[in-house]
Enzyme design. Structure first.
Site, PDB file in Angstrom:
ATOM      1  N   GLU A 190       0.803  -1.223   0.000  1.00 24.04           N
ATOM      2  CA  GLU A 190       0.000   0.000   0.000  1.00 24.04           C
ATOM      3  C   GLU A 190       0.836   1.273   0.000  1.00 24.04           C
ATOM      4  OE1 GLU A 190      -3.879  -0.740   2.563  1.00 24.04           O
ATOM      5  OE2 GLU A 190      -2.227  -1.989   3.283  1.00 24.04           O
ATOM      6  N   GLY A 241     -12.532  -1.856   2.668  1.00 23.97           N
ATOM      7  CA  GLY A 241     -13.674  -2.639   2.217  1.00 23.97           C
ATOM      8  C   GLY A 241     -14.892  -1.754   2.055  1.00 23.97           C
ATOM      9  N   MET A 292      -8.913  -0.757   9.033  1.00 26.28           N
ATOM     10  CA  MET A 292      -8.390  -1.096  10.352  1.00 26.28           C
ATOM     11  C   MET A 292      -7.462  -0.032  10.949  1.00 26.28           C
ATOM     12  SD  MET A 292      -7.557  -5.153   9.997  1.00 26.28           S
ATOM     13  CE  MET A 292      -8.783  -6.316   9.396  1.00 26.28           C
ATOM     14  N   GLU A 293      -7.291   1.121  10.265  1.00 28.11           N
ATOM     15  CA  GLU A 293      -6.304   2.093  10.743  1.00 28.11           C
ATOM     16  C   GLU A 293      -6.772   3.547  10.793  1.00 28.11           C
ATOM     17  OE1 GLU A 293      -4.663  -1.466   9.108  1.00 28.11           O
ATOM     18  OE2 GLU A 293      -5.523   0.167   7.904  1.00 28.11           O
ATOM     19  N   ASP A 316     -12.509  -4.669  -1.787  1.00 27.82           N
ATOM     20  CA  ASP A 316     -13.647  -5.591  -1.817  1.00 27.82           C
ATOM     21  C   ASP A 316     -14.916  -4.792  -1.559  1.00 27.82           C
ATOM     22  OD1 ASP A 316     -14.323  -6.241   1.354  1.00 27.82           O
ATOM     23  OD2 ASP A 316     -12.202  -5.836   0.999  1.00 27.82           O
TER      24      ASP A 316
END
Length: 238
Positions: A12, A78, A171-172, A195
């Site tokens: 990333e 996502g 998640m961050e 996704d």
């Protein structure tokens, strides 16, 4: 001006780090930071690791050790909104935790008025302008990003949508925003979709991660270039 750019994993962020000129490597808290120049702007970049604590550690180091003036988080996410396709990019208008009780942020440090961290207005406007000039089939959207530390299952999606009305989940982002908030550092989050509601899970994430990450980085690069141009213009007028 010194811009900090974070990505959770090598995939990333390394495509951006590879373009930094005059790179210098330093290590803090078991993380590698690459400082140098991109588009005549001082930058410091790192892959912070996945999850909230790792992202917060890297963000605080950028602020305390490297004295960055702005922070940009890039990477994948996502999709939760059905308006998003795989490869589309979300620019944060608000960021929140979906796995932290509301009162923790409003009744205790940092005593927020609500649960949403809001990005810098100038960075948001620049990203919006840049997004309109990008070529390709993927689209850019502005909206809410939520953060938690597990891959969201299909059964969990509806509850998150009902409670937060987000565009995407990762998640961050909230931990980076949280750290910037308490340090009064302007931030923006840019995440591209690996996704969506129809194609979800770890396998889909891994299959689309590289493509989505490059879409996000493309917008980050445009933002840094615009910030550099703005700085030059201000210097000429002063």
């Amino acid at each position: 001006m010194r811009i900090g750019i974070l990505g959770p994993t090598e995939s990333e962020i390394m495509p951006f780090i590879s373009k930094i000129l005059n790179k210098k490597l330093s290590e803090h808290a078991m993380l590698k930071f690459y400082s140098g120049i991109y588009e005549d702007v001082e930058v410091v970049s790192a892959f912070c690791g996945v999850c909230k604590v790792n992202a917060a550690i890297a963000t605080q180091i950028l602020i305390s050790k490297f004295e960055v003036t702005h922070i940009v988080l890039t990477g994948v996410a996502g999709a939760l909104s059905r308006d998003l396709e795989i490869g589309d990019t979300v620019i944060s208008s608000e960021v929140a935790y979906h796995d932290v009780a509301n009162g923790i942020l409003t009744e205790y440090h940092p005593w927020m008025k609500d649960i949403y961290f809001r990005p810098d207005g100038e960075l948001l406007k620049l990203c919006e302008d840049i997004s309109k000039t990008l070529s390709g089939t993927s689209k850019c959207h502005i909206g809410r990003i939520i953060t938690g530390e597990t891959f969201v299952t299909h059964n969990e999606r509806e509850g998150l949508i009902e409670n937060f009305n987000p565009l995407c989940v990762d998640m961050e982002s909230a931990s980076v925003a949280h750290t910037c908030y308490v340090n009064n550092i302007p931030f923006i989050v840019i995440r591209s979709m690996s996704d969506n509601a129809d194609e979800s899970g770890l396998e889909t994430f891994e299959n689309n991660m590289e493509m989505a990450a490059l879409n996000s980085i493309k917008l980050v690069e445009g933002l840094i270039k615009k910030l550099g141009e703005s700085k030059k213009q201000k210097n000429r007028l002063s």
